[in-house]
Design an enzyme around this catalytic site. Structure first.
Site, PDB file in Angstrom:
ATOM      1  N   ASP A 125      28.552  44.443  48.580  1.00 40.89           N
ATOM      2  CA  ASP A 125      29.876  44.451  48.409  1.00 40.89           C
ATOM      3  C   ASP A 125      30.520  43.779  49.667  1.00 40.89           C
ATOM      4  O   ASP A 125      30.197  42.732  50.040  1.00 40.89           O
ATOM      5  CB  ASP A 125      30.324  45.843  47.964  1.00 40.89           C
ATOM      6  CG  ASP A 125      31.957  45.717  47.865  1.00 40.89           C
ATOM      7  OD1 ASP A 125      32.375  45.511  46.588  1.00 40.89           O
ATOM      8  OD2 ASP A 125      32.620  46.018  48.675  1.00 40.89           O
ATOM      9  N   TYR A 231      40.524  43.832  53.229  1.00 38.42           N
ATOM     10  CA  TYR A 231      41.022  42.705  52.281  1.00 38.42           C
ATOM     11  C   TYR A 231      42.060  41.954  52.842  1.00 38.42           C
ATOM     12  O   TYR A 231      42.052  40.743  52.576  1.00 38.42           O
ATOM     13  CB  TYR A 231      41.183  43.241  50.642  1.00 38.42           C
ATOM     14  CG  TYR A 231      39.800  43.939  50.105  1.00 38.42           C
ATOM     15  CD1 TYR A 231      39.496  43.237  49.171  1.00 38.42           C
ATOM     16  CD2 TYR A 231      39.431  45.237  50.429  1.00 38.42           C
ATOM     17  CE1 TYR A 231      38.083  43.644  48.519  1.00 38.42           C
ATOM     18  CE2 TYR A 231      38.373  45.759  49.786  1.00 38.42           C
ATOM     19  CZ  TYR A 231      37.774  44.975  48.888  1.00 38.42           C
ATOM     20  OH  TYR A 231      36.676  45.233  48.465  1.00 38.42           O
ATOM     21  N   HIS A 285      27.758  46.837  39.180  1.00 46.16           N
ATOM     22  CA  HIS A 285      27.908  46.219  40.648  1.00 46.16           C
ATOM     23  C   HIS A 285      27.055  47.230  41.870  1.00 46.16           C
ATOM     24  O   HIS A 285      26.710  46.548  42.882  1.00 46.16           O
ATOM     25  CB  HIS A 285      29.569  46.409  41.057  1.00 46.16           C
ATOM     26  CG  HIS A 285      29.749  46.152  42.382  1.00 46.16           C
ATOM     27  ND1 HIS A 285      29.982  44.867  42.728  1.00 46.16           N
ATOM     28  CD2 HIS A 285      30.267  46.838  43.501  1.00 46.16           C
ATOM     29  CE1 HIS A 285      30.160  44.901  44.382  1.00 46.16           C
ATOM     30  NE2 HIS A 285      30.663  45.898  44.654  1.00 46.16           N
TER      31      HIS A 285
END
Length: 313
Positions: A125, A231, A285
């Site tokens: 990730d 982010y 994921h």
């Protein structure tokens, strides 16, 4: 495989260090890295070849619990940091503290704190983005690279420009750019939306109640803002000066990832001089949580270099 010590689901979890594992040779350490203190779980012979495991969002070191024991048994020294802003590591203020250059420097100094000039580095990730960037910015630090369900940064950037489907899947990235609102939403109702982010993106049963209790405790230590700033900082980060990864690279990809198009996996291999791709159908994921074959593939891949590519000390 590491032996876990899950709490009863109704018990409050307060300790999120290496005591979550019952292995006596797994320890928590605190290291002064890049002007902050990182919590690092370490295991294995200090003189063995070094593997650094990098977690993503909303994970912490505990997400690698099933890989730590297997890698130690395979003959490796394993260090797993809580990346800055997560769990027991320090959480600096501001968005710029979470640019890729800072996250990469954390790993660079972590490797040096082990008395090494290089290491095998594996990321999942967002930790995969850090691993890609480390390989591109400081290639001499990487012996072998492992990537789990995150594309090469150039592939991700170009796909976002050309694929409406990927734009839709990446809605949360844009949402995280909004000031304050994401934090408010994610902390409401005892962080129910954070729990949803684990359960919606994984196959049923991947995260049981006891494990979720551990995650909620880790989120409380530093709060949600530093994780969202990953982010925000990513969008402020400079791109590496080149795109090609020269180190041997293994990419493992769960095909049922709801956030990332599987086509990006094959495109990412094209940016590797010596890349291998293993796709895992019926897997989310959280590929390294759901398929033992991923850990087995990683151990084989890294072990093939143990005799011929010893890290420098």
């Amino acid at each position: 495989m590491s032996v876990t010590k899950p709490p009863a689901a109704e018990d409050a979890v307060t300790d999120t260090d290496a005591s979550l594992l019952t292995d006596h040779d797994v320890e928590s350490t605190y290291r002064n890295i890049n002007d902050l203190q990182l919590h690092v779980v370490a295991a294995g012979d200090p003189d063995a070849p070094l593997v650094v495991l990098l977690h993503g969002h909303p994970d912490f070191w505990y997400g690698w619990r099933d890989q730590i024991r297997s890698l130690v048994k395979a003959g490796f020294r394993v260090v797993v940091p809580d990346q800055r802003g997560c769990n027991l590591s320090e959480a600096p203020d501001g968005i710029d503290a979470y640019r890729q250059s800072e996250l990469v420097d954390d790993v660079r100094e972590l490797i040096h704190s082990e008395g090494r000039e290089s290491a095998h580095v594996v990321g999942h990730d967002f930790g995969g983005f850090v691993a890609w960037n480390l390989a591109l910015r400081h290639p001499s630090l990487i012996d072998r690279l492992g990537i789990f369900n995150v594309p090469h940064p150039t592939v991700y950037r170009e796909t976002l420009r050309s694929s409406p489907q990927q734009i839709a899947r990446s809605w949360y990235v844009w949402f995280y750019q909004v000031p304050k609102l994401p934090e408010w939403i994610l902390t409401r109702n005892d962080m129910a939306n954070m729990v949803d982010s684990l359960e919606i993106t994984s196959n049923p049963g991947t995260f049981d109640e006891a494990t979720i209790a551990c995650y909620k405790a880790a989120w409380r230590h530093t709060g949600i803002t530093p994780r969202i700033n990953w982010y925000r900082g990513f969008r402020r980060s400079d791109s590496p000066s080149h795109n090609t990864v020269t180190q041997p690279t293994l990419i493992c990809w769960g095909e049922d990832d709801i956030a990332l198009l599987p086509s990006m996996a094959e495109k990412s291999v094209n940016y590797c001089e010596n890349g291998q791709l293993q796709m895992f159908p019926g897997t989310s994921h959280w590929v390294h949580h759901e398929r033992d074959e991923v850990t087995e593939a990683l151990c084989r891949y890294l072990s093939s270099t143990v005799d011929s590519n010893q890290p420098s000390r």
